[in-house]
Design a protein around this motif. Structure first.
Motif: not given
Length: 474
Positions: A447-451, A392-399
């Motif tokens: 992106e890597t952390l999300q995967l 959830n939080h990595y998605d916000d951070a990636a944007r």
């Protein structure tokens, strides 16, 4: 005597249904009513036998599928877990054999001399004689107190726990391989960014050298551009070292020699799976480690019944029959037959507290297995919550980081234009270059952390997030 036999048989059957194992109570686990991130929770029932094959196809990369299949075929840790399961299954079969009678055959032909001073020997007793025997034996332990049945139950539960251990090892290794592959391809992309950066820095160095040669720029500009270029080249070399180590780790997982194994560098697009917004907590039922912990509780509880049964007498029904003769001529004949049948009861009267200590040990083992079960369930919730929170939080951070990359690129373009016009010093350009590179690397890292978080979620949920009820209905 004939009138007593039916009553005796009825008593044996009644006692044969007894079991001294206590009613097992699964320990309470503070799970909460729902995930903190998403989804409702319901009480878990082991569903580790539901299919979980090929979940890695969600990532949309054929090379991953090939590597995962090679791991299943060649990983030595997985082979060891499979052998451990075969051993546990064999032990379970050994315990089950106690439910059935044992039959044996024996035959013997011997020549013997009796001592002249043997007790009760008389003048007509032969000193030399033959002894020819052919017969069979049968033995059956009547399971009055459920000791054998509890041994079988414990053996079956341990075998099922070992099977769950095998599946847990398989899931962990498959997830580890995918995680390593994600990191490997991330390093390839990071190296590509640094190669482009080195080329850009090299172009900037040539520009400063030209301006310095024309007397427009100071020597400090050249030195700063040279520093930036060499630092980027150093980072690129470090990335190659990290990639080599990751490639070696993948080779070990496949059971291959790192000396002859290689994966060609490439820019591979790995799909981030779309995770449902309401992942049901019932999916934790699929975790093989939870199932293994629960089945070890079942085995430990049954072992309490085994230990308690030792306080009571064991009853064995045995018999033998055959032919015995001192000569071959009348060996297999009616007068040479013999037989014997009867029960044998054994009760330990004084054991110095042995049985009491064995019961205490069995109870302690159950308490330990119950504590282990609670620990596994609590850890499972933590792992799911960790993965969901990370996604959830990595998605916000990636944007946000993508917007930062765009802004850093505009800043660099502007600062370079101002530098060429003489309106800004080269330190401004260096600062902009550094900011852009860091933003690009941070965006790739997110992106890597999300995967990797999605892989952890797959592992935490026992191999995917497909609804167990729909899977069970197939």
């Amino acid at each position: 005597m004939a009138n007593r036999l039916p009553w005796a048989a009825a008593l044996v059957l009644l006692l044969g249904g007894c079991s001294l194992a206590p009613r097992m109570k699964v320990p309470d686990v503070p799970t909460g009513d729902s995930y903190k991130e998403i989804g409702p929770w319901t009480l878990a029932q082991p569903a580790d036998r539901l299919p979980r094959d090929s979940w890695w196809l969600l990532y949309g990369t054929p090379e991953i599928d090939d590597l995962e299949k090679r791991l299943i075929a060649g990983n030595p840790t997985l082979a060891s877990a499979l052998a451990n399961y075969a051993q546990a299954k064999a032990l379970s079969d050994q315990a089950r054999a106690g439910l059935f009678p044992t039959l044996g055959l024996n035959a013997g032909v011997s020549r013997a001399r009796e001592s002249s001073h043997a007790p009760l020997i008389g003048p007509t007793t032969p000193h030399f004689y033959d002894d020819n025997t052919l017969g069979g034996t049968a033995s059956y332990e009547i399971d009055l107190w459920g000791q054998i049945r509890n041994q079988v139950l414990a053996g079956e539960a341990n075998a099922q726990a070992s099977a769950a251990d095998l599946e847990n090892a398989r899931l962990s290794l498959l997830a580890q391989l995918l995680d390593d592959y994600v990191q490997l391809r991330s390093l390839d992309r990071e190296n590509a960014i640094l190669v482009d950066t080195v080329n850009a820095y090299d172009h900037a160095l040539k520009l400063t050298e030209q301006r310095h040669g024309a007397g427009i720029a100071a020597g400090l500009d050249v030195a700063q551009a040279q520093t930036q270029l060499e630092a980027a080249r150093s980072e690129a070399a470090q990335i190659l070292a990290q990639r080599a180590l990751m490639e070696h780790a993948i080779a070990a997982l496949l059971g291959a020699s790192a000396s002859i194994f290689s994966i060609a560098p490439a820019i591979v697009d790995i799909t981030l799976p779309q995770i449902p917004a309401d992942v049901p907590t019932t999916l934790l039922q699929r975790r093989p480690d939870i199932a293994a912990a629960q089945r070890r509780m079942i085995a430990a509880n049954a072992n309490i019944g085994v230990a308690r049964a030792a306080y009571f007498p064991s009853l064995t029904l045995s018999g033998q029959a055959g032919w015995q003769s001192t000569s071959f001529s009348n060996w297999i004949s009616a007068p040479s037959t013999f037989w014997a049948i009867g029960p044998n009861a054994v009760l330990s009267v004084l054991d110095g507290g042995l049985h009491r200590a064995q019961v205490a040990q069995a109870r302690a083992q159950f308490d330990a297995s119950a504590a282990d079960y609670r620990s596994v369930v609590v850890t499972a919730f933590q792992q799911v919550e960790d993965s969901l929170a990370s996604l959830n939080h990595y998605d916000d951070a990636a944007r946000e980081e993508k917007a930062a990359v765009d802004a850093a690129q505009r800043t660099l373009n502007l600062s370079m234009a101002l530098y060429k016009q003489g309106a800004a010093d080269y330190l401004t350009v260096v600062t902009s270059q550094t900011a852009l590179l860091q933003a690009q690397l941070q965006a790739l890292n997110l992106e890597t952390l999300q995967l990797r978080a999605s892989v952890d979620l797959v592992r935490a949920l026992g191999g995917g997030w497909e609804d167990t009820q729909r899977l069970a209905a197939r």
